[in-house]
Design a protein around this motif. Sequence first.
Motif, mmCIF file in Angstrom:
data_model
loop_
_atom_site.group_PDB
_atom_site.id
_atom_site.type_symbol
_atom_site.label_atom_id
_atom_site.label_comp_id
_atom_site.label_asym_id
_atom_site.label_seq_id
_atom_site.Cartn_x
_atom_site.Cartn_y
_atom_site.Cartn_z
ATOM 1 N N THR A 50 0.836 -1.210 0.000
ATOM 2 C CA THR A 50 0.000 0.000 0.000
ATOM 3 C C THR A 50 0.862 1.248 0.000
ATOM 4 O O THR A 50 0.438 2.299 0.459
ATOM 5 C CB THR A 50 -0.912 0.006 1.235
ATOM 6 N N GLU A 51 2.100 1.109 -0.495
ATOM 7 C CA GLU A 51 3.011 2.237 -0.517
ATOM 8 C C GLU A 51 3.094 2.797 -1.924
ATOM 9 O O GLU A 51 2.382 2.321 -2.803
ATOM 10 C CB GLU A 51 4.366 1.780 0.036
ATOM 11 N N PRO A 52 4.013 3.783 -2.166
ATOM 12 C CA PRO A 52 3.945 4.666 -3.317
ATOM 13 C C PRO A 52 3.108 4.227 -4.504
ATOM 14 O O PRO A 52 2.058 4.790 -4.749
ATOM 15 C CB PRO A 52 5.420 4.818 -3.695
ATOM 16 N N ASP A 53 3.550 3.229 -5.270
ATOM 17 C CA ASP A 53 2.798 2.803 -6.450
ATOM 18 C C ASP A 53 1.910 1.594 -6.165
ATOM 19 O O ASP A 53 1.266 1.062 -7.058
ATOM 20 C CB ASP A 53 3.754 2.446 -7.597
ATOM 21 N N LEU A 56 4.485 -4.558 -5.469
ATOM 22 C CA LEU A 56 5.315 -5.484 -4.709
ATOM 23 C C LEU A 56 6.409 -6.003 -5.622
ATOM 24 O O LEU A 56 6.130 -6.476 -6.733
ATOM 25 C CB LEU A 56 4.462 -6.652 -4.203
ATOM 26 N N LEU A 57 7.650 -5.916 -5.172
ATOM 27 C CA LEU A 57 8.789 -6.413 -5.942
ATOM 28 C C LEU A 57 9.209 -7.747 -5.344
ATOM 29 O O LEU A 57 9.421 -7.855 -4.131
ATOM 30 C CB LEU A 57 9.938 -5.417 -5.894
ATOM 31 N N GLN A 58 9.302 -8.779 -6.194
ATOM 32 C CA GLN A 58 9.701 -10.095 -5.707
ATOM 33 C C GLN A 58 10.863 -10.623 -6.542
ATOM 34 O O GLN A 58 10.961 -10.368 -7.735
ATOM 35 C CB GLN A 58 8.517 -11.065 -5.731
ATOM 36 N N TRP A 59 11.732 -11.365 -5.870
ATOM 37 C CA TRP A 59 12.932 -11.908 -6.500
ATOM 38 C C TRP A 59 12.806 -13.420 -6.593
ATOM 39 O O TRP A 59 12.282 -14.076 -5.682
ATOM 40 C CB TRP A 59 14.184 -11.559 -5.690
ATOM 41 N N ARG A 60 13.258 -13.965 -7.699
ATOM 42 C CA ARG A 60 13.254 -15.406 -7.896
ATOM 43 C C ARG A 60 14.584 -15.831 -8.517
ATOM 44 O O ARG A 60 15.193 -15.066 -9.276
ATOM 45 C CB ARG A 60 12.104 -15.839 -8.832
ATOM 46 N N ALA A 61 15.014 -17.042 -8.201
ATOM 47 C CA ALA A 61 16.215 -17.587 -8.835
ATOM 48 C C ALA A 61 15.944 -17.819 -10.317
ATOM 49 O O ALA A 61 14.854 -18.253 -10.700
ATOM 50 C CB ALA A 61 16.612 -18.899 -8.162
ATOM 51 N N GLY A 164 17.777 -9.941 3.091
ATOM 52 C CA GLY A 164 17.683 -11.041 2.138
ATOM 53 C C GLY A 164 16.282 -11.489 1.822
ATOM 54 O O GLY A 164 16.098 -12.556 1.228
ATOM 55 N N ALA A 165 15.274 -10.699 2.195
ATOM 56 C CA ALA A 165 13.892 -11.074 1.902
ATOM 57 C C ALA A 165 13.680 -11.134 0.397
ATOM 58 O O ALA A 165 14.260 -10.350 -0.362
ATOM 59 C CB ALA A 165 12.932 -10.075 2.538
ATOM 60 N N PHE A 166 12.841 -12.063 -0.027
ATOM 61 C CA PHE A 166 12.596 -12.255 -1.453
ATOM 62 C C PHE A 166 11.358 -11.503 -1.942
ATOM 63 O O PHE A 166 10.879 -11.749 -3.038
ATOM 64 C CB PHE A 166 12.472 -13.742 -1.773
ATOM 65 N N ALA A 167 10.842 -10.599 -1.139
ATOM 66 C CA ALA A 167 9.742 -9.741 -1.552
ATOM 67 C C ALA A 167 9.805 -8.465 -0.735
ATOM 68 O O ALA A 167 10.208 -8.473 0.428
ATOM 69 C CB ALA A 167 8.397 -10.438 -1.372
ATOM 70 N N ALA A 168 9.447 -7.351 -1.351
ATOM 71 C CA ALA A 168 9.492 -6.060 -0.659
ATOM 72 C C ALA A 168 8.513 -5.109 -1.301
ATOM 73 O O ALA A 168 8.309 -5.126 -2.522
ATOM 74 C CB ALA A 168 10.906 -5.478 -0.686
ATOM 75 N N GLY A 169 7.895 -4.274 -0.485
ATOM 76 C CA GLY A 169 7.011 -3.228 -0.989
ATOM 77 C C GLY A 169 7.773 -1.922 -1.143
ATOM 78 O O GLY A 169 9.005 -1.885 -1.132
ATOM 79 N N GLY A 170 7.023 -0.817 -1.256
ATOM 80 C CA GLY A 170 7.655 0.490 -1.367
ATOM 81 C C GLY A 170 8.411 0.691 -2.660
ATOM 82 O O GLY A 170 9.466 1.329 -2.686
ATOM 83 N N VAL A 171 7.891 0.184 -3.753
ATOM 84 C CA VAL A 171 8.575 0.244 -5.046
ATOM 85 C C VAL A 171 7.865 1.241 -5.948
ATOM 86 O O VAL A 171 6.636 1.274 -6.014
ATOM 87 C CB VAL A 171 8.595 -1.143 -5.718
ATOM 88 N N THR A 172 8.641 2.044 -6.632
ATOM 89 C CA THR A 172 8.072 2.934 -7.647
ATOM 90 C C THR A 172 8.571 2.506 -9.014
ATOM 91 O O THR A 172 9.698 2.001 -9.156
ATOM 92 C CB THR A 172 8.462 4.393 -7.394
#
Length: 477
Positions: A50-53, A56-61, A164-172
Amino acid sequence: LVREHWRQALPGADFERHWHSALQQGWIDGTALPVATPRVRSAPPRPSVTEPDGLLLQWRADPALHDGHYANNGWLQELPRPLTQLTWDGAALISPALAERKGLREGQRVRLTRAGRSLDTPVWIQPGQPARAITLFVGQGRRDAGRVGNGVGVNAYRLMPDDGAFAAGGVTLEVLDDSAALASTQQHHNMAGRDLFRETNLAAFQEDPHFARPEPVEEPISLYPEWDYPDHAWGMSIDLNSCIGCNACITACQAENNIPIVGPEEVRRGHEMHWIRVDRYYAGPLDDPSMHFQPVPCMHCEKAPCEYVCPVEATQHSSEGLNEMIYNRCVGTRYCSQNCPYKVRRFNWYHYTETTAELATPAAAHNPDVTVRSRGVMEKCTYCVQRINQAETDARNEDRPLEDGELRTACQQVCPSEAIEFGDINDRHSAVSRAKASPLNYAMLEELNTRPRTTYLAGVRNPNPAIQALEEREAPA
């Protein structure tokens, strides 16, 4: 060198005794690390979107490069990724809904910013991607991977949280003006009204077990004579119910048959060299489609269209039913490729296999049992004819029949789901003959009367009734 190193590390008059003792017991006394007590770290809090945009940004191998360990392996860099079919350069996966909202097209560059750090990357529109999620694959963008992997793609670790979390919010997400030409091996995503991939659910299959071939197909009359195969008649069956689209068969075939790496520019031109491809199709809505995978090697057609048009008879039929290529006859007209309805033949546009080429495979990695092709030569799947010849020779030398199952092609050998059966269709008890006797068996484009030796077992899905009812209830009218 090892001995001299430890002579200096263990000074003393009794070095020889220490040295032989270490060799015998497998360790050196007094060199153990101190005992460590591990601690369990609590999981990071669930990221907020629920942040800027609201993204959710997620990383995968990376499916091929993992975390970057294999970034310098050209076979894996050029391996199409299972869902996107992208090779070499990576991209951020976005949903069709997000692409429409932001006015994005495939390959367009965006700037992702999180916690004061930014990353410029092209995007790839992926059906089934969550509407507000962006996926980055780690393992690319390395600076010291080697001559193949250096500078390929972008470094997704740059935006990863410190924990090292594989997901994070606050992405524009900022849309940039330029775009990148991504190298994908599949530009079409539907079957244009043809039933190349055949599938049904369990209830429909129980009602009509012969749905894959609803009407008996009367074999058309051919202008070309029929041939008997008194010894072996090789054939293949691919189970579409088992194939998971991992693309392992592609790399196994490449390693076995000395298939060259051509690089991203040639892949973008449609000049990839893989002898087998795995087509990926979607069905259903863009936000939640089902995916279907179909491996397509050379079909080894009994009435092969490629053979009729070759002016120098470089492609011929063997006494065991294989569609063979005589490389030193080929003059590169490419008529055979034009006449192939399955588009499974590959042409050497350059001297890919020269050891001086930038992306060439070292000669030491070549399979000595397989000829290395040169510029101007057409090539394709041979059913691993070198393995066939070796198995037949071994059986003949041992004065015994060739047993079903002792001969396996490279793609069959590596398949984790055992979707591929290969063998002698003259043997009614062979695994491939049993597969071809199934009511699910069908040939791709059989209406063309090519009579392919490679056939498919149609898929039968058995979805969870509760989930299916919930989806139907929540589906828009």
